[in-house]
Design an enzyme around this catalytic site. Structure first.
Site, PDB file in Angstrom:
ATOM      1  N   SER A 245       0.583  -1.341  -0.569  1.00 34.99           N
ATOM      2  CA  SER A 245      -0.280  -0.096  -0.202  1.00 34.99           C
ATOM      3  C   SER A 245       0.927   1.493  -0.050  1.00 34.99           C
ATOM      4  O   SER A 245       1.578   1.434  -0.982  1.00 34.99           O
ATOM      5  CB  SER A 245      -0.970  -0.138   1.313  1.00 34.99           C
ATOM      6  OG  SER A 245      -2.138   0.726   0.972  1.00 34.99           O
ATOM      7  N   TRP A 336     -10.035   1.177  -5.035  1.00 26.91           N
ATOM      8  CA  TRP A 336      -9.312   2.297  -4.743  1.00 26.91           C
ATOM      9  C   TRP A 336      -7.762   1.945  -5.552  1.00 26.91           C
ATOM     10  O   TRP A 336      -7.447   3.285  -5.386  1.00 26.91           O
ATOM     11  CB  TRP A 336      -9.682   2.316  -3.323  1.00 26.91           C
ATOM     12  CG  TRP A 336      -8.792   3.452  -2.596  1.00 26.91           C
ATOM     13  CD1 TRP A 336      -8.318   3.680  -1.021  1.00 26.91           C
ATOM     14  CD2 TRP A 336      -9.630   4.809  -2.925  1.00 26.91           C
ATOM     15  NE1 TRP A 336      -7.625   5.056  -1.629  1.00 26.91           N
ATOM     16  CE2 TRP A 336      -8.835   6.061  -1.544  1.00 26.91           C
ATOM     17  CE3 TRP A 336     -11.190   5.438  -3.651  1.00 26.91           C
ATOM     18  CZ2 TRP A 336      -9.243   6.990  -2.128  1.00 26.91           C
ATOM     19  CZ3 TRP A 336     -10.904   6.341  -3.792  1.00 26.91           C
ATOM     20  CH2 TRP A 336     -10.756   6.996  -2.882  1.00 26.91           C
ATOM     21  N   HIS A 387      -8.352  -5.556   0.257  1.00 25.65           N
ATOM     22  CA  HIS A 387      -6.695  -5.044   0.536  1.00 25.65           C
ATOM     23  C   HIS A 387      -5.721  -5.499   1.652  1.00 25.65           C
ATOM     24  O   HIS A 387      -6.858  -5.354   2.018  1.00 25.65           O
ATOM     25  CB  HIS A 387      -6.832  -2.934   0.434  1.00 25.65           C
ATOM     26  CG  HIS A 387      -5.684  -1.878   0.590  1.00 25.65           C
ATOM     27  ND1 HIS A 387      -5.367  -1.721  -0.713  1.00 25.65           N
ATOM     28  CD2 HIS A 387      -5.148  -1.743   1.885  1.00 25.65           C
ATOM     29  CE1 HIS A 387      -4.211  -1.321  -0.028  1.00 25.65           C
ATOM     30  NE2 HIS A 387      -4.414  -0.845   1.034  1.00 25.65           N
TER      31      HIS A 387
HETATM   32  C1  GCU Z   1      -5.628   4.998   2.191  1.00 24.92           C
HETATM   33  C2  GCU Z   1      -4.683   5.383   0.502  1.00 24.92           C
HETATM   34  C3  GCU Z   1      -4.040   4.776  -0.229  1.00 24.92           C
HETATM   35  C4  GCU Z   1      -2.991   4.015   0.158  1.00 24.92           C
HETATM   36  C5  GCU Z   1      -3.827   3.320   1.333  1.00 24.92           C
HETATM   37  C6  GCU Z   1      -3.123   2.530   2.402  1.00 24.92           C
HETATM   38  O1  GCU Z   1      -6.527   3.897   1.652  1.00 24.92           O
HETATM   39  O2  GCU Z   1      -5.332   6.327  -0.077  1.00 24.92           O
HETATM   40  O3  GCU Z   1      -3.612   5.874  -1.785  1.00 24.92           O
HETATM   41  O4  GCU Z   1      -2.593   2.714  -0.451  1.00 24.92           O
HETATM   42  O5  GCU Z   1      -4.571   4.134   2.295  1.00 24.92           O
HETATM   43  O6  GCU Z   1      -1.427   2.546   2.679  1.00 24.92           O
HETATM   44  O7  GCU Z   1      -3.530   1.877   3.451  1.00 24.92           O
END
Ligand code: GCU
Length: 408
Positions: A245, A336, A387
């Protein structure tokens, strides 16, 4: 995904776009061969990404040394767990970062190592009772007992499922991790309280090209590697930089800038990571800049709602890993992060790999869920689910590393 964001996760809303050409320099000249790539295009791309997205990485050299604070045998004797204090010195200024290193006990030769940052502190990676808690700011995460931005004992081991150390050491790998907040706390009010202070005083608003937290995390990954170079039990020529992420964005940027990393892995890194910004699918530049104003450089905000004017896109970031093996991973419900945009960026990076004599076996058609492409220099999978970083993801990374690195 945030509520009310569904509109942005609809393929029919993806605008027509053209990617900036990877193998053409800023004067419009074609990049014909490896010499053009190494001498002209590669440095140009690093510089464009600094100027427009991540901000400038300080060029000043720093000194990194590690001192052993604790050593234990863990996992029924399968691993040595070392807590090391990294001291980073720049002139008169000094910054300390605790780092956790696991090494397989069975292997007598230097081992390849996965290097990645963690979100919430070393104590969340392991249940070890002596692992110190972060002293500074941490995200408030109720399940880790981290209220009021302070870490607490109840977070011990709370993220260990993301870190299958047992499997990795039994497969012959070491693992090194540090808390991202020890390089740059992940908060607009605090991000200048880490390594920033080695170089700059606080300045608001920031200079257009001053680095943000993603840049500082990436820089931190390279400082861990500086230490690993000094560690005889580690084969630092076989270090694999990885991240999930936001920390996947940092891993890609670290791998792009620091050619010592032998392999680069992005897990669900999304916007500002592996996903094509011009698709405006899921998280967009405007959204990320608004929600996380401290992650990128100030100039990146000029491209809120006008991605088409940006002289770079994220396939260029991926291409900077070439010719080293690169793995991009997505999750089917993680809209996302735009799985398709992550795949298309990986495909669009392939021409740089071809130029440098590497084979990439990604097809135009996206692989099916649960059908990883592990052969060829760019690996990719999309797994089912949301995610996160799962055992499934890790098993692909291990297979990919075994395929591409020379293990002892
Ligand atoms: C949020 C953010 C993302 C990121 C994520 C994370 O969703 O919008 O860009 O990758 O957090 O780090 O879990």
């Amino acid at each position: 995904m945030l509520s009310g964001e569904r509109f942005y996760c609809d393929e029919s809303n993806v605008p027509r776009y053209e990617l900036p050409v990877l193998l053409q320099d800023v004067h419009g000249e074609p990049v014909r061969d490896a010499a053009d790539w190494w001498h002209c295009r590669r440095p140009e791309l690093v510089s464009l990404l600094e100027q427009y997205v991540y901000g400038a990485t300080p060029t000043a050299s720093v000194d990194v040394s590690g001192s052993l604070l604790q050593e234990d045998r863990v996992l029924d004797g399968a691993a040595r767990q070392r807590l090391i204090l990294l001291t980073i010195t720049h002139g008169e200024r000094r910054h300390e970062v605790p780092c956790l290193l696991y090494l397989p006990t069975q292997i007598q030769k230097p081992v390849p190592v996965f290097v990645g940052l963690n979100f919430s502190g070393l104590h969340t990676v392991t249940e070890h009772p002596d692992m110190p808690l972060p002293m500074g700011w941490v995200r408030s995460e109720p399940d880790l007992g981290a209220g009021a931005n302070r870490a607490s004992d109840s977070g011990r081991g709370g993220r260990r499922r993301r870190w299958p150390i047992d499997t990795l050491v039994r497969e012959g790998f070491g693992v090194a991790t540090a808390y991202c907040g020890d390089f740059a706390p992940d908060d607009i009010l605090h991000y200048q309280k880490g390594v920033w202070s080695l170089f700059d005083g606080p300045r608001n608003p920031r200079h257009q090209e001053q680095w943000g937290a993603v840049g500082m995390w990436a820089w931190g990954l390279s400082r861990i590697l500086d230490y690993l170079e000094q560690e005889p039990a580690v084969d630092w020529r076989q270090t694999i930089v990885f991240g999930h992420s936001r920390l996947g964005k940092a891993a890609l940027w670290a791998g792009a800038q620091d050619e010592r990393f032998a392999m680069v892995i992005s897990n669900n890194s999304g916007c500002g990571g592996a996903a094509i910004s011009r698709r405006r699918f899921g998280e967009t530049i405007a959204k990320i800049n608004r929600q996380f104003p401290h992650w990128f450089c100030e100039r990146f905000r000029n491209f809120n709602e006008s991605e088409e004017r940006l002289p770079v896109d994220q396939h260029m970031l991926l291409a900077l890993a070439a010719p080293r093996p690169l793995y991009v991973a997505s999750a089917s419900e993680d809209l996302w992060a735009d799985p398709k945009g992550e795949y298309l960026a990986a495909c669009a990076a392939a021409s740089a790999y071809a130029l440098l004599g590497q084979r990439v076996l990604l097809q135009e058609e996206m692989p099916l869920i649960g059908h990883p492409v592990c052969e060829g220099s760019i690996g990719y999978h999309i797994r089912s689910g949301g995610h996160g970083i799962t055992d499934y993801d890790w098993s692909q990374y291990v297979a990919f590393a075994k395929h591409h690195l020379t293990l002892n």
